[in-house]
Design an enzyme around this catalytic site. Structure first.
Site, mmCIF file in Angstrom:
data_model
loop_
_atom_site.group_PDB
_atom_site.id
_atom_site.type_symbol
_atom_site.label_atom_id
_atom_site.label_comp_id
_atom_site.label_asym_id
_atom_site.label_seq_id
_atom_site.Cartn_x
_atom_site.Cartn_y
_atom_site.Cartn_z
ATOM 1 N N CYS A 1 0.852 -1.192 0.000
ATOM 2 C CA CYS A 1 0.000 0.000 0.000
ATOM 3 C C CYS A 1 0.890 1.244 0.000
ATOM 4 O O CYS A 1 2.020 1.216 0.468
ATOM 5 C CB CYS A 1 -0.903 -0.007 1.234
ATOM 6 S SG CYS A 1 -2.046 1.395 1.293
ATOM 7 N N ASP B 1 0.577 3.820 1.753
ATOM 8 C CA ASP B 1 0.568 4.491 3.062
ATOM 9 C C ASP B 1 1.980 4.882 3.520
ATOM 10 O O ASP B 1 2.898 4.062 3.501
ATOM 11 C CB ASP B 1 -0.074 3.548 4.091
ATOM 12 C CG ASP B 1 -0.456 4.262 5.376
ATOM 13 O OD1 ASP B 1 0.460 4.811 6.033
ATOM 14 O OD2 ASP B 1 -1.640 4.283 5.714
ATOM 15 N N ARG C 1 3.182 5.390 6.336
ATOM 16 C CA ARG C 1 3.668 4.869 7.624
ATOM 17 C C ARG C 1 4.378 3.522 7.487
ATOM 18 O O ARG C 1 4.701 2.895 8.489
ATOM 19 C CB ARG C 1 2.480 4.735 8.598
ATOM 20 C CG ARG C 1 1.849 6.067 8.944
ATOM 21 C CD ARG C 1 0.524 5.881 9.630
ATOM 22 N NE ARG C 1 -0.476 5.299 8.738
ATOM 23 C CZ ARG C 1 -1.725 4.988 9.092
ATOM 24 N NH1 ARG C 1 -2.119 5.190 10.325
ATOM 25 N NH2 ARG C 1 -2.573 4.487 8.224
ATOM 26 N N HIS D 1 -1.716 -3.840 5.315
ATOM 27 C CA HIS D 1 -1.478 -3.309 6.666
ATOM 28 C C HIS D 1 -2.798 -3.022 7.361
ATOM 29 O O HIS D 1 -3.837 -2.838 6.722
ATOM 30 C CB HIS D 1 -0.608 -2.043 6.606
ATOM 31 C CG HIS D 1 -1.283 -0.868 5.985
ATOM 32 N ND1 HIS D 1 -1.796 0.175 6.723
ATOM 33 C CD2 HIS D 1 -1.552 -0.571 4.697
ATOM 34 C CE1 HIS D 1 -2.328 1.076 5.906
ATOM 35 N NE2 HIS D 1 -2.195 0.644 4.671
ATOM 36 N N CYS E 1 -5.795 0.597 7.387
ATOM 37 C CA CYS E 1 -5.608 1.025 5.996
ATOM 38 C C CYS E 1 -6.778 1.916 5.553
ATOM 39 O O CYS E 1 -7.937 1.490 5.573
ATOM 40 C CB CYS E 1 -5.498 -0.199 5.081
ATOM 41 S SG CYS E 1 -5.278 0.235 3.345
HETATM 42 ZN ZN LIG Z 1 -3.258 1.319 3.120
#
Ligand SMILES: [Zn+2]
Length: 214
Positions: free
Chosen positions: A45, A47, A49, A101, A104
């Site tokens: 993903c 993302d 983080r 994750h 999400c």
């Molecule tokens: Zn995500």
């Protein structure tokens, strides 16, 4: 947490990073520039983080990476298909890891929706279908955060099924190339990765491997 409010901080940090690398190995970048020989393809993903290098203790040149919202493998995504083909055919990568994750935003958007005009809602429609297919069991979960995390795990398994369906992986199997697929979930709450990988026999049960593997 260090905040990088200033855009120029990123460039300054880049200079510091190169200096740090050269201090311990003066030929570091020369060697890095020669070729890449990654052993792992990550499909994760977008993302912010999830810094792949940091959470797996990897160095430049070790991970070949594709990321999109919801770590999806869409069979019409030419960008991703090109990356998988390059990884398997040219780089001879043997391990492909689909990394989802918890917490999400893409998975949440697939359930709650965003604004009608948001394109991301179209992008995550595959996860939305997954939710609706399993709606009865998922809606029965009282803890909504846990429900979304369950859906994130189901999404990883779904994307692995999609990966196994790609002509690239099917061709690789027919050629008896060594390929291992893995499904991981990164837990943002702990920093730990949960391995969801099923044994090969389970994939056979899903009827996703070519006939000669049955
Ligand atoms: Zn995500």
């Amino acid at each position: 947490m260090i905040q990088h409010n200033d855009y120029y901080d990123l460039l300054k940090n880049n200079i510091l990073w190169t200096a740090e690398k050269l201090k311990t190995d003066s030929g570091y970048f020369k060697e890095l520039s020669l070729a890449q020989k990654p052993k792992f393809l990550f499909i994760g993903c977008s993302d912010s983080r999830i810094p792949l290098d940091l959470i797996t203790g990897s160095e430049p040149g070790e991970l070949f990476v594709h990321r999109n919202i919801g770590n999806q493998i869409n069979l019409t995504d030419m960008n991703l298909l090109s990356i998988i083909e390059y990884a398997v055919e040219l780089l001879n990568i043997e391990h492909i890891i689909v990394l989802g994750h918890y917490n999400c935003g893409g998975v949440k958007a697939a359930v709650t929706g965003l604004n009608e005009e948001d394109i991301v809602e179209n992008w995550v429609s595959q996860i939305s279908d997954l939710y609706h297919y399993h709606r009865k069991e998922l809606d029965a979960i009282e803890d909504k955060a846990f429900m979304y995390n369950q859906l994130s795990e189901m999404n990883v398994i779904l994307q692995i099924k999609n990966l196994l369906r790609t002509p690239i992986i099917q061709r690789a199997f027919r050629k008896h190339k060594k390929i291992w697929v893995h499904g991981w979930i990164f837990d943002i709450n702990t920093g730990l990765i949960n391995d969801l990988t099923l044994p090969l026999d389970e994939w056979k049960a899903f009827d996703l491997l070519p006939e000669e593997y049955h």
